[in-house]
Design a protein around this motif. Structure first.
Motif, PDB file in Angstrom:
ATOM      1  N   SER A 175       0.852  -1.186   0.000  1.00  0.00           N
ATOM      2  CA  SER A 175       0.000   0.000   0.000  1.00  0.00           C
ATOM      3  C   SER A 175       0.889   1.238   0.000  1.00  0.00           C
ATOM      4  N   LEU A 176       0.714   2.085  -1.003  1.00  0.00           N
ATOM      5  CA  LEU A 176       1.470   3.341  -1.094  1.00  0.00           C
ATOM      6  C   LEU A 176       0.707   4.494  -0.466  1.00  0.00           C
ATOM      7  N   ILE A 177      -0.420   4.191   0.138  1.00  0.00           N
ATOM      8  CA  ILE A 177      -1.314   5.213   0.675  1.00  0.00           C
ATOM      9  C   ILE A 177      -0.675   5.895   1.884  1.00  0.00           C
ATOM     10  N   THR A 182       1.073  -3.158  -6.168  1.00  0.00           N
ATOM     11  CA  THR A 182       1.098  -1.926  -5.383  1.00  0.00           C
ATOM     12  C   THR A 182      -0.226  -1.202  -5.587  1.00  0.00           C
ATOM     13  N   GLY A 237      -2.116   2.640  -4.963  1.00  0.00           N
ATOM     14  CA  GLY A 237      -1.956   4.035  -4.564  1.00  0.00           C
ATOM     15  C   GLY A 237      -2.679   4.962  -5.530  1.00  0.00           C
ATOM     16  N   THR A 238      -2.792   6.205  -5.148  1.00  0.00           N
ATOM     17  CA  THR A 238      -3.346   7.195  -6.061  1.00  0.00           C
ATOM     18  C   THR A 238      -2.355   7.404  -7.201  1.00  0.00           C
ATOM     19  N   GLU A 277       0.709   9.128  -5.808  1.00  0.00           N
ATOM     20  CA  GLU A 277       1.556   8.234  -5.010  1.00  0.00           C
ATOM     21  C   GLU A 277       2.280   7.236  -5.895  1.00  0.00           C
ATOM     22  N   SER A 278       1.578   6.711  -6.874  1.00  0.00           N
ATOM     23  CA  SER A 278       2.178   5.727  -7.778  1.00  0.00           C
ATOM     24  C   SER A 278       3.294   6.346  -8.615  1.00  0.00           C
ATOM     25  N   ASN A 316       0.730  -2.158 -10.752  1.00  0.00           N
ATOM     26  CA  ASN A 316       0.184  -1.089  -9.924  1.00  0.00           C
ATOM     27  C   ASN A 316      -1.307  -0.907 -10.168  1.00  0.00           C
TER      28      ASN A 316
END
Length: 257
Positions: free
Chosen positions: A52-54, A78, A80-81, A84-85, A99
């Protein structure tokens, strides 16, 4: 059941993902630290890693190199928004990684996990539904030991009876408890830096954790050590290595008291 290692900051989104995927896979939570990840991969042997890249702007980016260099056989997802990505994309530009851009439904995440694992998502969901009908919810046990071999043995010994999570240090145990409260903790008394006594003190100092029963495991069989363990008034203690049948009987006794 396939194993998914879920890495990320514990926030509402990660909690929701964990809760949803745990219906279909064995999900083990892990912090965003390369050293911890390396230890967890050796213990859990995950079939897939989900990152999670959140809100993870301080993430240890070496985890991406660790996964691509040393564990290239493990598929990685992965989440994320777009912002973030884009921030982390340079660290995982190869086919091992995929992603997913938020917002994304949990069902889409589940489908992506199944696809990367070469599984039929519909069949996985049907099997999980059947198992849920046929079996009671397993109690969650957290096993804490700095010895990876001992943890693997403990997990294999108990996982047919309980939902078993593992931690390789007192500090990681506290993180794991905060993320998902166990029904009982098996705690190694002799650990470096933060030993069993210190870990138990931290547990009892936390209002939300203090009532979790703790069973100590100790490798030192002498009177002074046993007396020191008993003074802490744990729910029980066992000499290592514990006998499977006796340990399960003691866990059931404590959980049903």
């Amino acid at each position: 059941m396939k194993k998914v290692l879920l890495i990320g900051k514990m926030n509402s989104v990660v909690k929701e993902i964990n809760q949803f995927l745990s219906q279909y896979f064995h999900v083990q939570l892990c912090s965003e630290n390369a050293n911890v990840l390396e230890g967890m991969v050796k213990i859990v042997h995950p079939d897939l890693v989900l990152i999670s890249l959140i809100g993870a702007y301080g993430i240890d980016t070496s985890i991406f190199y660790l996964l691509s260099d040393q564990h290239a056989h493990i598929p990685v997802l992965t989440i994320g928004t777009k912002e973030e990505s884009d921030r982390f994309f340079k660290y995982y530009e190869n086919i091992q990684f995929e992603n997913l851009i938020r917002p994304v439904e949990n069902t889409v995440i589940m489908e992506a996990v199944c696809r990367r694992l070469g599984m039929d998502g519909k069949a996985v969901a049907e099997k999980a539904a059947a198992e849920k009908r046929d079996t009671a919810v397993k109690k969650r046990i957290l096993a804490v030991d700095d010895n990876g071999t001992a943890l693997r043995t403990m997990k294999a010994m108990l996982e047919d009876h309980y939902d078993v999570a593992v931690a390789i240090s007192g500090a990681q145990a506290m993180t794991s408890i905060g993320k998902q409260r166990p029904d009982l903790i098996l705690l190694d008394y002799e650990m470096p830096v933060c030993d069993g006594r210190m870990t138990l003190e931290m547990i009892r100092a936390d209002e939300e954790m203090k009532d979790i029963p703790v069973i100590f495991l100790t490798a030192v069989n002498d009177r002074d050590n046993i007396e020191a363990v008993l003074k802490l008034k744990p729910a029980g203690y066992f000499l290592k290595p514990p006998v499977k049948e006796r340990l399960i009987a003691e866990i059931d006794k404590v959980l049903n008291t």
